[in-house]
Design a protein around this motif. Structure first.
Motif, short mmCIF file in Angstrom:
data_model
loop_
_atom_site.label_atom_id
_atom_site.label_comp_id
_atom_site.label_asym_id
_atom_site.label_seq_id
_atom_site.Cartn_x
_atom_site.Cartn_y
_atom_site.Cartn_z
N ALA A 1 0.83 -1.21 0.00
CA ALA A 1 0.00 0.00 0.00
C ALA A 1 0.87 1.26 0.00
O ALA A 1 0.55 2.25 -0.69
N ASP A 2 1.96 1.24 0.75
CA ASP A 2 2.87 2.39 0.78
C ASP A 2 3.45 2.66 -0.61
O ASP A 2 3.60 3.82 -1.02
N LEU B 1 -5.87 -3.14 1.21
CA LEU B 1 -5.33 -2.18 0.26
C LEU B 1 -6.31 -1.05 -0.01
O LEU B 1 -5.92 0.11 -0.12
N GLU B 2 -7.60 -1.37 -0.10
CA GLU B 2 -8.61 -0.33 -0.27
C GLU B 2 -8.58 0.64 0.91
O GLU B 2 -8.62 1.86 0.74
N LYS C 1 0.92 6.97 -6.68
CA LYS C 1 -0.34 7.69 -6.93
C LYS C 1 -0.97 7.34 -8.28
O LYS C 1 -1.26 8.22 -9.10
N ARG D 1 -6.16 1.28 3.03
CA ARG D 1 -4.92 2.03 3.19
C ARG D 1 -4.68 3.03 2.06
O ARG D 1 -3.98 4.04 2.26
N THR D 2 -5.20 2.76 0.85
CA THR D 2 -4.94 3.64 -0.29
C THR D 2 -6.10 4.58 -0.60
O THR D 2 -5.91 5.57 -1.31
N ARG E 1 -9.28 5.01 -8.58
CA ARG E 1 -9.95 6.14 -7.97
C ARG E 1 -11.28 6.41 -8.67
O ARG E 1 -12.08 7.22 -8.22
N ILE F 1 2.01 1.91 -3.50
CA ILE F 1 0.93 2.47 -4.32
C ILE F 1 0.70 3.94 -3.99
O ILE F 1 0.54 4.78 -4.88
N LEU F 2 0.71 4.27 -2.72
CA LEU F 2 0.52 5.66 -2.29
C LEU F 2 1.66 6.55 -2.79
O LEU F 2 1.45 7.71 -3.13
#
Length: 293
Positions: free
Chosen positions: A76-77, A108-109, A83, A111-112, A136, A79-80
């Motif tokens: 998740a980190d 994941l949903e 972006k 956290r992101t 998104r 992916i963040l």
């Protein structure tokens, strides 16, 4: 002592192999049943973008959570940090023993902040393993197409995504492994992908772990189909262990590829891969992608 260690490792490997043969592998699974091309498909008239659409594919090696309880948080980190607007995920686990019975997509949903859909390639003791999508945008609909396979079942996840006022046909997949030993069945899977993408109702994007290099016979044959352009050319290795690119993003010919890269983030055994795409103001996408008869 050394002999006992070697025998112990061999015994564990044998147990893992027997487990997969009994609970995962199949002699033959999945068939290719592509839809006919829809002459009314809406693949023109996309609005001008204010910024590129960032598409990402990432094999997250979800089974690593068994050893590292923070594995999904690290994914998740990543992916963040990147972006992305849309993400194709492979090797996602949902409540399997390898994921400590956790729902990896749900985490994941959370956290992101992205919306997701999980599509198991096969079920396992009340859980599942397969592909997923995060975005998104709005997931309008999704369906799973089992791919022809010998051994571990594989599938193609197809989703219609509404994002920035338009609909996109987005495909996430994970093709069979074992290199050239499975090149024949992988070629058959790629033929299925080509047929499905050719029948896309909306501008299409195909992303995933293809488990083969860009110069393999099956990949060259797939690219000769010309159903989509390779948006991730010359990005270098995406699977460091083999020092080869096996993760790809393909985009409808109506998109302009502004940038692509493999990110040096080694949370998984695969690197995350991205492509930045802009709507084209040129001819209709359908004509460009060679779909018209």
């Amino acid at each position: 002592m050394k002999r006992r260690l070697i025998l112990g490792v061999l015994a564990v490997l044998l147990l893992v192999f027997v487990y997969r043969v009994l609970t995962v592998y199949t002699v033959r699974s999945g068939e290719c049943h592509p839809r006919p091309v829809d002459p009314s498909a809406d693949r023109i008239g996309l609005p001008q973008q204010h910024r590129p659409l960032v598409v990402m594919t990432y094999n997250i090696a979800g089974h690593d959570e068994l050893i590292d309880g923070d594995h999904v948080r690290h994914i998740a980190d990543a992916i963040l940090r990147i972006k992305p607007d849309i993400v194709a995920l492979q090797e996602v686990h949902s409540r399997t023993w390898q994921s400590r019975f956790d729902d990896q997509l749900a985490e994941l949903e959370s956290r992101t902040g992205l919306h997701g859909y999980f599509a198991p390639s096969y079920a396992q003791w009340g859980g599942g393993y397969g592909n997923a999508i995060l975005t998104r945008g709005e997931l309008v609909e999704a369906q799973v197409h089992p791919l022809p396979c010998i051994g571990e079942p594989r599938a193609l996840l197809e989703a219609t995504i509404r994002i920035d006022g338009v609909k996109i046909s987005f495909y996430a997949t994970h093709l069979t492994s074992w290199g050239r030993f499975n090149s024949k069945i992988r070629a058959e899977q790629l033929q299925c992908l080509a047929r499905e993408v050719r029948a896309s109702r909306y501008p299409c994007i195909l992303a995933g772990d293809f488990n083969t290099g860009p110069d393999s016979p099956e990949m060259k044959a797939f690219r000769r189909e010309n159903v989509a352009q390779l948006a991730t050319q010359e990005i270098g290795p995406t699977f460091p262990l083999w020092d080869e690119q096996i993760d790809y993003i393909f985009a409808d010919h109506g998109w302009q590829v502004r940038a692509s890269r493999a990110w040096p983030i080694e949370t998984s055994d695969h690197l995350p891969v991205t492509a930045e795409l802009m709507w084209s103001e040129g001819p209709p996408l359908r004509a460009l992608s060679g779909v018209l008869p």
